[in-house]
Motif scaffolding. Structure first.
Motif, short mmCIF file in Angstrom:
data_model
loop_
_atom_site.label_atom_id
_atom_site.label_comp_id
_atom_site.label_asym_id
_atom_site.label_seq_id
_atom_site.Cartn_x
_atom_site.Cartn_y
_atom_site.Cartn_z
N ALA A 67 0.04 4.11 -6.27
CA ALA A 67 0.12 5.16 -5.26
C ALA A 67 1.57 5.35 -4.84
O ALA A 67 2.32 4.37 -4.70
CB ALA A 67 -0.75 4.81 -4.06
N VAL A 72 -4.13 0.21 -3.94
CA VAL A 72 -2.86 0.95 -4.01
C VAL A 72 -2.29 0.98 -5.44
O VAL A 72 -1.28 1.62 -5.69
CB VAL A 72 -1.82 0.38 -3.02
CG1 VAL A 72 -2.32 0.50 -1.59
CG2 VAL A 72 -1.44 -1.06 -3.36
N VAL A 80 -6.66 6.61 -6.12
CA VAL A 80 -5.28 6.36 -6.56
C VAL A 80 -4.98 7.18 -7.82
O VAL A 80 -3.97 7.88 -7.90
CB VAL A 80 -5.04 4.85 -6.85
CG1 VAL A 80 -3.73 4.63 -7.59
CG2 VAL A 80 -5.03 4.06 -5.55
#
Length: 170
Positions: free
Chosen positions: A92, A66, A21
């Motif tokens: 992300a 994420v 990420v």
């Protein structure tokens, strides 16, 4: 807000997901020439962040990392106010924005945890390039401060040019 996203403490098995990420955002989106090796905190998250009042959390969706956010315990001020640094807040690209609410959920989680752990002041440093981040922090109670207003224990990164502070009432 996407209810399939979960905020939870970092576990060693998350290491590669965290790197996957953070590094592309630093390198590709912001053109910062940096590697994992240049960031020892990322190579030893538990030892660097998960001590004292600190911690490190990930946002997870379908088993994948994420988003990330870290709270680094930096000790106490002269007035015995516990202080911390907000570090490594990254989301992300596909998970940014209000639809998913990942950034806000990560920050809310960190603020709630910091307050419950007795942290009185949270400092953060960012680069001049992160304009959306500046607006986000300001909207969420952080005030810009001069570099000279940082505590000596604050871990300034070479790319940090803009600094913020959030105080808790009480």
């Amino acid at each position: 807000m996407d209810q399939t996203i979960r905020i939870r403490p970092f576990a060693p098995a998350d290491r590669q997901g965290v790197l996957d990420v953070i590094l592309p955002i630093q390198r590709e989106e912001f053109g910062i020439d940096i590697t994992a090796e240049d960031q020892p905190d990322l190579l030893g998250i538990a030892a660097f962040y998960q001590t004292g009042r600190g911690d490190f959390w990930v946002a997870e969706h379908d088993g994948a990392v994420v988003g990330t956010i870290g709270l680094k315990d930096i000790g106490e001020s002269k007035e015995a106010k516990p202080q911390a640094a907000l570090r490594k807040m990254f989301v992300a690209a596909p998970y940014r924005g209000r639809q998913h609410g990942v950034a806000l959920r990560l920050l809310d989680h960190l603020l709630m945890e910091a307050q419950s752990r007795g942290v009185a002041e949270i400092f953060l440093g960012t680069t001049a390039k992160f304009l959306a981040a500046h607006r986000f922090y300001e909207k969420n109670g952080f005030s810009e401060i001069a570099r000279r207003a940082l505590p000596a224990s604050f871990p300034v990164m070479a790319v940090d040019t803009k600094f913020y502070l959030r105080r808790f009432a009480g």
